[in-house]
Scaffold this motif. Structure first.
Motif, short mmCIF file in Angstrom:
data_model
loop_
_atom_site.label_atom_id
_atom_site.label_comp_id
_atom_site.label_asym_id
_atom_site.label_seq_id
_atom_site.Cartn_x
_atom_site.Cartn_y
_atom_site.Cartn_z
N GLY A 1 -33.46 51.40 14.16
CA GLY A 1 -32.82 52.69 13.90
C GLY A 1 -31.78 52.63 12.80
N LEU A 2 -30.87 53.61 12.83
CA LEU A 2 -29.87 53.73 11.77
C LEU A 2 -28.84 52.61 11.79
CD1 LEU A 2 -29.22 57.56 11.98
CD2 LEU A 2 -30.53 56.34 10.26
N ASN A 3 -28.58 52.03 12.93
CA ASN A 3 -27.55 51.00 13.04
C ASN A 3 -28.07 49.60 12.74
OD1 ASN A 3 -25.71 52.96 13.84
ND2 ASN A 3 -26.37 52.80 15.96
N GLY A 4 -29.35 49.46 12.54
CA GLY A 4 -29.92 48.13 12.34
C GLY A 4 -29.95 47.65 10.92
N GLY A 5 -29.71 48.53 9.96
CA GLY A 5 -29.91 48.17 8.56
C GLY A 5 -28.74 47.41 7.98
N PRO A 6 -28.80 46.97 6.75
CA PRO A 6 -29.96 47.15 5.88
C PRO A 6 -31.12 46.24 6.29
CG PRO A 6 -28.32 45.82 4.77
CD PRO A 6 -27.72 46.24 6.08
N TYR A 7 -32.29 46.70 6.06
CA TYR A 7 -33.50 45.96 6.41
C TYR A 7 -33.95 45.19 5.18
CZ TYR A 7 -33.45 48.83 10.55
OH TYR A 7 -33.09 49.43 11.72
N THR A 8 -33.72 43.89 5.20
CA THR A 8 -34.04 43.04 4.07
C THR A 8 -34.93 41.89 4.53
OG1 THR A 8 -32.14 41.58 4.41
CG2 THR A 8 -31.78 43.53 3.01
N ASN B 1 -34.26 36.30 10.00
CA ASN B 1 -33.33 35.92 11.06
C ASN B 1 -33.63 36.62 12.37
OD1 ASN B 1 -31.99 34.31 9.21
ND2 ASN B 1 -30.53 35.90 8.68
N SER B 2 -34.49 37.63 12.35
CA SER B 2 -34.84 38.38 13.56
C SER B 2 -36.22 37.94 14.04
CB SER B 2 -34.84 39.88 13.25
OG SER B 2 -35.32 40.60 14.35
N PRO B 3 -36.34 37.48 15.27
CA PRO B 3 -37.63 36.97 15.74
C PRO B 3 -38.63 38.06 16.12
CG PRO B 3 -35.99 36.80 17.46
CD PRO B 3 -35.27 37.30 16.24
N LYS B 4 -38.19 39.32 16.21
CA LYS B 4 -39.07 40.34 16.76
C LYS B 4 -39.89 41.11 15.73
CE LYS B 4 -35.67 44.04 16.98
NZ LYS B 4 -35.01 45.00 17.82
N THR B 5 -39.71 40.84 14.46
CA THR B 5 -40.43 41.62 13.45
C THR B 5 -41.28 40.72 12.55
OG1 THR B 5 -38.56 41.48 11.94
CG2 THR B 5 -38.67 43.43 13.34
N ASP B 6 -42.29 41.33 11.96
CA ASP B 6 -43.14 40.66 10.98
C ASP B 6 -42.58 40.96 9.60
OD1 ASP B 6 -45.17 39.41 9.68
OD2 ASP B 6 -46.63 40.99 9.99
N CYS B 7 -42.36 39.95 8.79
CA CYS B 7 -41.65 40.12 7.52
C CYS B 7 -42.56 40.37 6.32
CB CYS B 7 -40.78 38.90 7.26
SG CYS B 7 -39.51 38.68 8.51
N GLU B 8 -43.84 40.54 6.53
CA GLU B 8 -44.74 40.74 5.39
C GLU B 8 -44.47 42.05 4.67
OE1 GLU B 8 -48.69 42.69 7.44
OE2 GLU B 8 -48.62 40.55 7.13
N TYR C 1 -42.25 39.99 -4.94
CA TYR C 1 -41.35 41.14 -4.97
C TYR C 1 -40.66 41.26 -3.62
CZ TYR C 1 -43.64 42.66 -9.27
OH TYR C 1 -44.12 42.72 -10.55
N ARG C 2 -39.34 41.43 -3.63
CA ARG C 2 -38.57 41.61 -2.41
C ARG C 2 -38.28 43.09 -2.22
NH1 ARG C 2 -35.52 36.79 -0.82
NH2 ARG C 2 -37.11 35.19 -1.01
N ILE C 3 -38.40 43.56 -0.98
CA ILE C 3 -38.16 44.96 -0.65
C ILE C 3 -37.00 45.02 0.33
CG2 ILE C 3 -39.12 47.02 0.42
CD1 ILE C 3 -41.88 46.01 -0.46
N ASP C 4 -36.00 45.84 0.01
CA ASP C 4 -34.86 46.10 0.90
C ASP C 4 -34.84 47.59 1.21
OD1 ASP C 4 -34.15 43.43 0.58
OD2 ASP C 4 -32.80 43.86 -1.08
N VAL D 1 -35.07 52.61 -0.92
CA VAL D 1 -35.92 51.42 -1.03
C VAL D 1 -35.58 50.74 -2.35
CG1 VAL D 1 -38.28 50.56 -1.17
CG2 VAL D 1 -37.77 52.53 0.29
N ASP D 2 -35.15 49.48 -2.26
CA ASP D 2 -34.85 48.67 -3.43
C ASP D 2 -35.90 47.58 -3.56
OD1 ASP D 2 -32.29 49.87 -4.19
OD2 ASP D 2 -31.55 48.99 -2.32
N VAL D 3 -36.49 47.46 -4.74
CA VAL D 3 -37.48 46.41 -5.00
C VAL D 3 -36.92 45.51 -6.10
CG1 VAL D 3 -39.81 45.91 -5.77
CG2 VAL D 3 -39.40 47.87 -4.30
N THR D 4 -36.99 44.20 -5.85
CA THR D 4 -36.44 43.22 -6.78
C THR D 4 -37.46 42.13 -7.04
OG1 THR D 4 -34.27 43.61 -5.78
CG2 THR D 4 -34.48 41.69 -7.18
N LEU D 5 -37.53 41.72 -8.28
CA LEU D 5 -38.29 40.52 -8.65
C LEU D 5 -37.24 39.50 -9.07
CD1 LEU D 5 -41.00 39.14 -9.08
CD2 LEU D 5 -41.07 40.11 -11.36
N PRO D 6 -36.75 38.68 -8.10
CA PRO D 6 -35.56 37.85 -8.35
C PRO D 6 -35.78 36.65 -9.26
CG PRO D 6 -36.40 37.45 -6.15
CD PRO D 6 -37.25 38.54 -6.75
#
Length: 148
Positions: free
Chosen positions: A69-76, A82-89, A100-103, A122-127
């Motif tokens: 939800g709103l309190n969980g971000g930023p989603y990077t 660091n969070s075991p419950k989500t898939d990072c793909e 490319y990294r998506i935040d 949505v921020d996209v970066t090619l670091p």
């Protein structure tokens, strides 16, 4: 020695070769520079389209990116690792051999809360590129879709 013979002297040949070499070097540096700019613009275009597509996906299925939800971000990508419950793909995508990294950042002010909308950025970066390629897109998602 007869002065009426036609032909080029050694000095004339050397000067013409020097001029020709200079012209070829300038032309090749122009093509190299234009290739570098073209490659950068292509990667920037991929980043812009990826940001737009990600915002569209969030509007259709926000739970695939916004898990707390709103309190969980930023989603990077790093927070996802660091969070075991989500898939990072969803936060790191490889396109044309570039990572490319998506935040995703969500926020809501009082006016948006009244009309049940959430501001999503949505921020996209090619670091790993010099200079770093960055782009961002903003839009709104229905508030009910983001309830934790």
């Amino acid at each position: 020695m007869n002065k009426s013979e036609n032909g080029f002297t050694l000095i004339e040949v050397l000067v013409s070769l020097t001029l020709l070499t200079s012209i070829v070097l300038v032309a090749s540096s122009f093509f190299t520079q234009s290739n570098t700019i073209s490659s950068y613009n292509n990667q920037k275009l991929v980043a812009v389209n990826l940001a737009r597509a990600t915002l569209e996906r969030i509007q259709l299925a926000p739970e695939s990116y916004i898990t707390d939800g709103l309190n969980g971000g930023p989603y990077t990508y790093q927070n996802c690792k660091n969070s075991p419950k989500t898939d990072c793909e969803n936060y790191q995508i490889k396109i044309n051999n570039h990572e490319y990294r998506i935040d995703v950042t969500v926020s809501q002010d009082l006016n948006e809360q009244e009309i049940e909308l959430v501001d999503v950025r949505v921020d996209v970066t090619l670091p790993n590129k010099k200079p770093t390629i960055e782009t961002s897109v903003e839009g709104f998602v229905k508030h009910a879709a983001l309830s934790p």
